[in-house]
Structures are given as C-alpha cells and as structure tokens.
Design an enzyme around this catalytic site. Sequence first.
Site, PDB file in Angstrom:
ATOM      1  N   THR A   1      39.179  37.852  33.385  1.00  0.00           N
ATOM      2  CA  THR A   1      39.535  36.305  33.302  1.00  0.00           C
ATOM      3  C   THR A   1      38.946  35.657  32.130  1.00  0.00           C
ATOM      4  O   THR A   1      39.612  34.648  31.825  1.00  0.00           O
ATOM      5  CB  THR A   1      38.938  35.762  34.623  1.00  0.00           C
ATOM      6  OG1 THR A   1      37.658  35.951  34.819  1.00  0.00           O
ATOM      7  CG2 THR A   1      39.604  35.947  35.876  1.00  0.00           C
ATOM      8  N   CYS A   2      37.884  36.404  31.641  1.00  0.00           N
ATOM      9  CA  CYS A   2      37.275  35.644  30.345  1.00  0.00           C
ATOM     10  C   CYS A   2      38.195  35.508  29.140  1.00  0.00           C
ATOM     11  O   CYS A   2      37.900  34.890  28.329  1.00  0.00           O
ATOM     12  CB  CYS A   2      35.878  36.128  30.224  1.00  0.00           C
ATOM     13  SG  CYS A   2      35.908  38.070  30.214  1.00  0.00           S
TER      14      CYS A   2
END
Length: 582
Positions: A548-549
């Site tokens: 997700t980063c």
Amino acid sequence: DASATSPKKTKGDNKSQKTVRRKMDELWNDGHCPVMVPALNAYLTDKLPAFVTVQDASLDVIALLRILHAFNRYWSTMYEVPCPVNPVLPYIEFLSSKLTAKANRQLQDPLVIMTGNLPNWLAEISNAAPFLFPFDTRQLLFYATTFDRDRALMRLQDNTGDNGTTDSTDRVAPRLDRRRKQVSRTELLKQAEKVMEDIGNSRALLEIQYENEVGTGLGPTLEFYALVSKEVQKSDLDLWRGDGIKEKSAIGEDEEILYCYSPCGLFPAPLPRNAKAAAINKVKAKFKFLGKFMAKALMDSRMLDIPLSLVFYKWLLGQEHSLTSSDLQHLDPVVAKSFQQLEDVLHQKQRILTDKSHTDESQQLALESLTMDGCSIEDLDINFTLPGYSNIELKKGGQDITVTLDNLEEYLQLVVHWSQVEGVSRQFEAFREGFEEIFTLSTLQSFYPEELEQLFCGNKKEMWDVKMLMECCRPDHGYTHDSRAVNFLFEVLSCYDDVEQRQFLQFVTGSPRLPVGGFRSLNPPLTIVRKSFEGTENPDNFLPSVMTCVNYLKLPDYSTIDIMREKLTVAAKEGQLSFHLS
C-alpha cells in the site's frame, strides 16, 4: 503593556457575554430568534473586501462580476422558494481562463513555491472572487499558502506526478519531519484521541503503525484516517442526527455495530437548553477531537471518509447566520417536507392578510378555512418542541404551548433556528477550537460549501472504464499494457459498483476513497506487477497481494477472468485490517 490592556479586554468580554445572555433569554423567554442575515447581503457592495490591497484597473470589473455571481448563486433567497434552485447561469461561465492560466504558471513553478514568492494578488483575488478560478487551482493555492514550504512542494510534486519531475524539483525536494505513532486496533477512537492530543499543533507529518504489524508508511496511515472516520459515526456516541444502520464493524470485530446514517449527510444532533453539563462536555470533547482530526488530515493531504451535511460545511465557512428554512432539506428531508407544508399555510395566511379586497368577515372566513392535509393547524396538535426531539423545548414551557395559526410564524422561525444554530452551536464552537489548533478556518474562504467534501474526502464517485484505467495505471515487472492479466484486471474493475470500488481501493491504497481528481491523481499511480511463484506452482491457487505504501498490486497471471474476479474479491474482503510484509 499586556497588564495595562487586559482589564479593558475583560470589561469588553463581560459586556459581550451579557449581550449574548440577554439575546438567549429573549429566545428562551419570548421566542425571539436572532435576525437572519441573507447570504446575498455580504456581496451587495461596489468595492472588493478590504483585504484586497492590490491595485489594478480590472478591480471594478471583478467587483461587478462578484455582485452578478452572488445574484446568480443566491437569487432564490429573494423569493418564497421552498428549496434552493439552480443558478441561472452555470458557474463555468464565470471562470476566467486568462487569470487561471496566469495563476497555474505561478503555482506550478517550484522556485516560486520554494522562495515563497507567490504574488499577493493571487491569494487576495481568489478569496474575494473564488468563482474566477476552477477548484483545482484554488486547491493548489490553498496548499501553497496555508502550510509550510515543504508541504507546498510535496503537494506540487503529487500534482505533477512522475512526468513533472524536473531538475529544479529534485534540487528542492521537500524534507518533512515525520512523527510515527503506534496504535492498537482495539478501542481505535480512544487511541486516535490520544494521538491527536500528543501531536499538539506539530507541523510534522503524522505516520501510523499498528501494534504487532510490520507495515508502516502511507498504507497504514491512510487506513487509520478511514477507520477513525467510521468510528466517529457510531450511534452510541450520540453525536449525529439520523437513523441507526447495522453494519459489520469497520475494525474487524465480528459483531454488527450501529452506525449513524442520514441520506443528506451527517449533522450534529441538537442539545437541549437544560442538558446536563457532563453530557455536554462529553459531546464537546468529541467534536473538538473531530475538528483537530479533520484539520490534520487536510494538512497532511489524507482522505477522510465521513459523509457530512452541506450545512456542516456552511458552519465551517462561518455562514451559520444566513441559514434559512430551505437548508433543512440538508438535515432531515422528512422534517423539511412537513415544514414546507406548514410554511405554505403561513404564506397563504400572509397573502390573505395583505389582500385589500377582503372585508373583515371574508378575511376571517378565509383564515379559518386554511388547512394542512384537511386539518386546521390547531388540530395537528403540535407543540413548541423540536420535531423529532420532544425533549427539546423551543422556548420556555414549550411543551405546554400548542401551535396555532396565530403563532405559526414564531414556531417555524424557532424550528429553523434551533435545528441549525441554537441546538448545535456548542458542538461547532468545540469543533472550531479543535480545528484551529492546527490552522485557521479562515483559510478555507476561497472554497464554496459544496466543494469542501471534495477537499476533505476526495473523489466520492467516479466511473471506472477500461480507457481511463489504461491511462492511469502502470503495468511493470513482468506485465505490459498488452498482457492478458492486465486486460482482465481492467475489465473486472470497470464492472465494479460503489461498494466493490471502495473495498478494492481500501485493499490497494489503505483508503476507500481516491484523492480529488480520481485515479489520475493517485500518487504513486496504481502499479500492476506480476506475482511470481516457484517452479510449477499454479497461479490460480494464489491470491493477489499489495504494497500500500507505493500502491503496488502484485497480481498472479490467472488463467481466466472469472478466477481473477473471485480472487480479487476474496483478497479485498480478507486482506484488510492488517499490514504485514507480502
């Protein structure tokens, strides 16, 4: 000096407090509401506001356009119109392409942003006449002038994306302080309150990590803002008007939880005059937290997931004194409908009283024949309490005062004032106090109430079609735009409904909403990479995973589109609420 001026200040404060008390007593004892200031009034002047210091030959024209725009926007408030009506001209007609191009050139120059050399006219004119610039330009300006230089640069880089990176932006890369806070997923609202208390008015970028999870950075942080957004909507907090709707807990517990829902967005539930101090303080503490939480999210460019009423956003812009009965439809459509019927009876009464052709007898007969759904006002058996809140009296002894044709006007004025101002002013004072610990609300003045949801919550709804997804997503590491899996993916995503879109976004980015501008504004862009396996293992047996980063989707090369659809659904539902290495 300070000691010399403080007694004067105290004296002034006491005087203003007495005035407020006397006004409140008039409301309570006599049912006199404060005078509503029509929204149009602020614009009926041939000069631009005093904060415009720039000198230019075009100012008179802008002042005239400002008046015309106000008439275009608020024309219905001059008539007995039951609900707000569309503007005569579409707002796009008021945009100035030349000023917008000039503004965008300044706002997209990293050196101008870095040295703080934005020309004064830009902020002044966008505040005095926001209609001249599109929302995107005003949003860029907001970030360029409200916070620190590094945030402005970060926002500029987010907006230009990879393609906009130049030598000069590399040289002036933002160096933001970051403060990492670790939270537990249990009692998340309490944890969030503590986090907001701990960060004080820090300028640092807040990052969240969950206990016993290795994931850090953007994904967990975005998810934190989304989950806390949901937590403040719980019915048992008694913060909002609306109905309780059972949903599965947003933080992964199995039981269903009651959340507050209103079709027109959430608005504070009114507090009675005689509410106990402990109950008031509890509600105020939550609204103060909400103010700080929303301000911090906006400052750090994080998306919230709270559906708020348009009237809530009018309060944020300081427009509460010009709220009218037509705003009730943004609080409670059912109350607004019956209110409108009563208002029609009042308008008929006023027409009868001003009709010179009536004799005393015929006037009396006409008044007696006024009904709502065939009932006289007295027979409706309404008393001076707030609709939907029988414990809230609109004036002293209101439960024992029946609404009649004679006092109908007073009753209607009190319902509007109590619903939208008197019953909620303590909550909004607390909200403003919390918000302004981060930055001042006056910096939002270059936006309109209907634009604030976009500012705080990003894109609410967007059509996902294959063409748009191809333009906005980036295949990499084993995939190209021609890959079978990538084409399958775009086809699956283009058929998603609202709920499926939210689940997919939450899974891939950590937030159920896209930023303003939709998929095109996602930064980094959604990157689709091939998930590889040992030797002869069958990709059809594995789920996709994410980072997700960096908005990475690791997608196995499934043999059919149906298998991909099923695996994505399972992953999106089960792959939330934890951040581990994938």
